[in-house]
Design a protein around this motif. Structure first.
Motif, PDB file in Angstrom:
ATOM      1  N   SER A 152       0.808  -1.226   0.000  1.00 17.19           N
ATOM      2  CA  SER A 152       0.000   0.000   0.000  1.00 17.19           C
ATOM      3  C   SER A 152       0.836   1.268   0.000  1.00 17.19           C
ATOM      4  CB  SER A 152      -0.921   0.015   1.230  1.00 17.19           C
ATOM      5  OG  SER A 152      -0.144  -0.015   2.425  1.00 17.19           O
ATOM      6  N   GLU A 153       2.169   1.160  -0.170  1.00 15.48           N
ATOM      7  CA  GLU A 153       3.011   2.350  -0.095  1.00 15.48           C
ATOM      8  C   GLU A 153       4.045   2.367  -1.216  1.00 15.48           C
ATOM      9  OE1 GLU A 153       4.844   2.489   3.703  1.00 15.48           O
ATOM     10  OE2 GLU A 153       3.015   3.044   4.779  1.00 15.48           O
ATOM     11  N   LYS A 154       4.631   3.547  -1.400  1.00 19.32           N
ATOM     12  CA  LYS A 154       5.800   3.726  -2.259  1.00 19.32           C
ATOM     13  C   LYS A 154       6.793   4.604  -1.513  1.00 19.32           C
ATOM     14  CE  LYS A 154       3.777   3.179  -6.887  1.00 19.32           C
ATOM     15  NZ  LYS A 154       3.569   3.813  -8.222  1.00 19.32           N
ATOM     16  N   TYR A 155       8.101   4.301  -1.696  1.00 19.15           N
ATOM     17  CA  TYR A 155       9.150   5.055  -1.019  1.00 19.15           C
ATOM     18  C   TYR A 155       9.870   5.934  -2.029  1.00 19.15           C
ATOM     19  CZ  TYR A 155       8.692   1.959   3.061  1.00 19.15           C
ATOM     20  OH  TYR A 155       8.209   1.267   4.146  1.00 19.15           O
ATOM     21  N   VAL A 156      10.123   7.174  -1.630  1.00 23.04           N
ATOM     22  CA  VAL A 156      10.893   8.111  -2.445  1.00 23.04           C
ATOM     23  C   VAL A 156      12.312   8.161  -1.891  1.00 23.04           C
ATOM     24  CG1 VAL A 156      11.088  10.493  -3.253  1.00 23.04           C
ATOM     25  CG2 VAL A 156       8.821   9.447  -2.979  1.00 23.04           C
TER      26      VAL A 156
ATOM     27  N   GLY B  47      20.436  14.550  -1.317  1.00 25.55           N
ATOM     28  CA  GLY B  47      19.398  15.575  -1.358  1.00 25.55           C
ATOM     29  C   GLY B  47      18.620  15.656  -2.652  1.00 25.55           C
ATOM     30  N   ARG B  48      18.972  14.829  -3.635  1.00 25.56           N
ATOM     31  CA  ARG B  48      18.258  14.860  -4.916  1.00 25.56           C
ATOM     32  C   ARG B  48      17.497  13.550  -5.102  1.00 25.56           C
ATOM     33  NH1 ARG B  48      21.899  16.764  -9.835  1.00 25.56           N
ATOM     34  NH2 ARG B  48      19.789  16.754 -10.711  1.00 25.56           N
ATOM     35  N   LEU B  49      16.419  13.632  -5.918  1.00 23.86           N
ATOM     36  CA  LEU B  49      15.609  12.452  -6.181  1.00 23.86           C
ATOM     37  C   LEU B  49      16.432  11.398  -6.909  1.00 23.86           C
ATOM     38  CD1 LEU B  49      12.839  10.967  -6.325  1.00 23.86           C
ATOM     39  CD2 LEU B  49      12.446  12.171  -8.491  1.00 23.86           C
TER      40      LEU B  49
ATOM     41  N   VAL C 143      15.802   6.845   2.248  1.00 26.63           N
ATOM     42  CA  VAL C 143      14.347   6.888   2.016  1.00 26.63           C
ATOM     43  C   VAL C 143      13.820   8.146   2.699  1.00 26.63           C
ATOM     44  CG1 VAL C 143      12.158   5.755   2.427  1.00 26.63           C
ATOM     45  CG2 VAL C 143      14.169   4.382   1.867  1.00 26.63           C
ATOM     46  N   ARG C 144      13.477   9.134   1.876  1.00 24.19           N
ATOM     47  CA  ARG C 144      13.080  10.424   2.405  1.00 24.19           C
ATOM     48  C   ARG C 144      11.573  10.499   2.683  1.00 24.19           C
ATOM     49  NH1 ARG C 144      15.823  13.960   5.062  1.00 24.19           N
ATOM     50  NH2 ARG C 144      17.517  13.772   3.504  1.00 24.19           N
ATOM     51  N   HIS C 145      10.759   9.853   1.823  1.00 29.20           N
ATOM     52  CA  HIS C 145       9.309   9.954   1.973  1.00 29.20           C
ATOM     53  C   HIS C 145       8.682   8.570   1.809  1.00 29.20           C
ATOM     54  CE1 HIS C 145       9.569  14.341   1.663  1.00 29.20           C
ATOM     55  NE2 HIS C 145      10.389  14.155   0.630  1.00 29.20           N
TER      56      HIS C 145
END
Length: 298
Positions: free
Chosen positions: A38-42, A47-49, A67-69
């Protein structure tokens, strides 16, 4: 060389191996990410995607990637909101709406918008006011499904850059102020009265049409009966004329006498008739009829 000389070397090697083992364990712990369905990790690198991790087991570079978000991709419902709007015929209405959405591209959502719920609610309110301002009150009430479809399409277009999919947009209620509600009720009652009068008038007109059709049918039937009677009388007259032509004046006298007898019989059969009018020449007519009958019998 005795045993004491080897102990420092053995102790130092064990510490190094232990540290290496600890480093490997920590690296594995930081490098392996198990993402729920049910989730995805950013993931960010310096500091960059860097990437977006989907459900399942994922590998990242330890100590470099983070994993920032953690973003839920489940469908969400915004709290029901109410906003005032003015229709094209200048009627103030209060519209209650509800919106359902889900995040499809977390990288767009987390880096392009801060308050997702607030942004969507503001967008929906503006679109609802704009769309209702194009319609009259009666259209808002009768074409609610078309209005909902239009609002949903416009909201989807507005939030597309945020990586969001609007799954449902509903108009739960359209409320009016008391003055407008009373005016509409009065108009509704007037419309009902008008329809009742129209229905009554249509019923009366139909009744007149049916009565006219019945009278016309009765007249046609009477005309047919008269035509049949006339044909019968013409036939009878033709037969009498042929008898007179064949038998002379005696046949005519016989017919006249027979008619007199039939008239007297009909006069005597009437209810409550105690008095019978008999012409002076009735007996003579009976006698002539009997003589003629004897003559015919011979």
């Amino acid at each position: 060389m005795n045993l004491m000389d080897f102990l420092p070397g053995i102790g130092g090697g064990t510490i190094v191996v232990g540290l290496l083992a600890l480093f490997v364990i920590i690296s594995i712990f930081l490098g392996v990410r198990i993402v729920p369905q049910s989730e995805k990790y950013v993931v960010e690198r310096f500091g960059r995607l860097k990437s977006v991790l989907g459900p399942g087991i994922n590998l990242i570079v330890p100590f470099i990637d983070r994993v920032r978000h953690k973003v839920s991709i489940l469908e969400r419902q915004l709290p029901n909101s109410s906003q005032d709007a003015i229709t094209a015929d200048n009627v103030l209405v209060q519209v209650e709406t509800s919106v359902f959405y889900r995040i499809l591209q977390p990288e767009k959502t987390v880096y392009r918008i801060r308050d997702v719920d607030g942004a969507i609610a503001t967008t929906v309110a503006g679109i609802v006011r704009s769309e209702i301002g194009k319609m009259e009150l009666d259209e808002v009430q009768s074409n609610r499904s078309a209005l909902i479809s239009s609002i949903k399409q416009l909201v989807e277009s507005a939030v597309d850059d945020w990586g969001i999919e609007v799954t449902r947009a509903e108009i739960l209620d359209v409320n009016l102020d008391e003055a407008t509600r009373a005016a509409m009720l009065q108009q509704l009652n007037a419309e009902r009265a008008r329809r009742a009068q129209v229905t009554e008038a249509e019923g009366k007109r139909r009744a007149v049409e049916l009565q006219s059709d019945a009278e016309l049918y009765a007249a046609e039937q009477k005309a047919k009966a008269r035509r049949v009677q006339a044909d019968a009388e013409a036939y009878a007259t033709g037969v009498v004329a042929a008898a007179i032509q064949d038998n002379g004046i005696e046949a005519a006298q016989y017919q006249i006498a027979l008619k007199q007898v039939e008239s007297l019989t009909a006069l005597g059969e009437g209810n409550g008739k105690q008095t019978i009018i008999v012409p002076a020449d009735a007996m003579e007519a009976f006698g002539n009829a009997f003589k003629m009958l004897r003559g015919v019998a011979k």
